[in-house]
Design a protein around this motif. Sequence first.
Motif, PDB file in Angstrom:
ATOM      1  N   ARG A  83      34.128  -1.783  19.322  1.00 34.85           N
ATOM      2  CA  ARG A  83      35.448  -2.139  18.790  1.00 34.85           C
ATOM      3  C   ARG A  83      36.419  -0.975  18.931  1.00 34.85           C
ATOM      4  NH1 ARG A  83      33.765  -4.174  13.390  1.00 34.85           N
ATOM      5  NH2 ARG A  83      32.502  -5.746  14.328  1.00 34.85           N
ATOM      6  N   GLU A  84      35.961   0.229  18.595  1.00 40.87           N
ATOM      7  CA  GLU A  84      36.814   1.412  18.707  1.00 40.87           C
ATOM      8  C   GLU A  84      37.178   1.698  20.165  1.00 40.87           C
ATOM      9  OE1 GLU A  84      38.337   3.230  16.315  1.00 40.87           O
ATOM     10  OE2 GLU A  84      37.595   1.631  15.025  1.00 40.87           O
ATOM     11  N   ASN A  85      36.213   1.548  21.072  1.00 40.43           N
ATOM     12  CA  ASN A  85      36.506   1.732  22.500  1.00 40.43           C
ATOM     13  C   ASN A  85      37.550   0.731  22.975  1.00 40.43           C
ATOM     14  OD1 ASN A  85      34.767   3.864  22.836  1.00 40.43           O
ATOM     15  ND2 ASN A  85      33.063   2.594  23.516  1.00 40.43           N
ATOM     16  N   TRP A  86      37.435  -0.512  22.520  1.00 42.07           N
ATOM     17  CA  TRP A  86      38.401  -1.539  22.912  1.00 42.07           C
ATOM     18  C   TRP A  86      39.790  -1.194  22.391  1.00 42.07           C
ATOM     19  CZ3 TRP A  86      41.432  -4.901  20.035  1.00 42.07           C
ATOM     20  CH2 TRP A  86      42.093  -5.862  20.780  1.00 42.07           C
ATOM     21  N   ARG A  87      39.868  -0.721  21.117  1.00 47.97           N
ATOM     22  CA  ARG A  87      41.169  -0.325  20.556  1.00 47.97           C
ATOM     23  C   ARG A  87      41.788   0.819  21.342  1.00 47.97           C
ATOM     24  NH1 ARG A  87      39.054  -0.679  14.988  1.00 47.97           N
ATOM     25  NH2 ARG A  87      39.800  -2.661  14.204  1.00 47.97           N
TER      26      ARG A  87
END
Length: 150
Positions: free
Chosen positions: A53-57
């Motif tokens: 999720r953090e990588n996507w953000r």
Amino acid sequence: MEQIAVFVDDAEHARRILAPMLAEAAGPTRWVIVGCAPKLTHRIGKWVSHRSRENWREQWARTLRQRLEPAFAAVPGEREWMVARAPLPEVSERLRRRLGADLRLLDARRPKLGATMAPVSADQPPAEDTRWSAGIAVATGMATVLALSD
């Protein structure tokens, strides 16, 4: 130096809102661009790890910055880019504590039909309840089509 925090979730919509302000910028301005990443749906969120999720953000924020950077290129002043990871009133309060009370907040998020947007700060009045607007728009459009077809 004037300080403006801009809350953005769509680059094209933000460009249209920011164009008049960037064109008439008199002096150096400190711009804090806060990316408001779209929320993942419940179905996707339960299968994706926190790190993913953090990588996507971060990837979403890089893309947003690449699209908005040319609009700020000709404007003198500083720019700071960040991604909101907390509710927006908390983010705006932290920014005000860090940058001072004279910080201006600008909501450049794209309005979504049938959805009530969260306020940017605690001072912002609550948005109207627009849950019925999509249904009313469809019903009005269909009534117009039926009236014109007669």
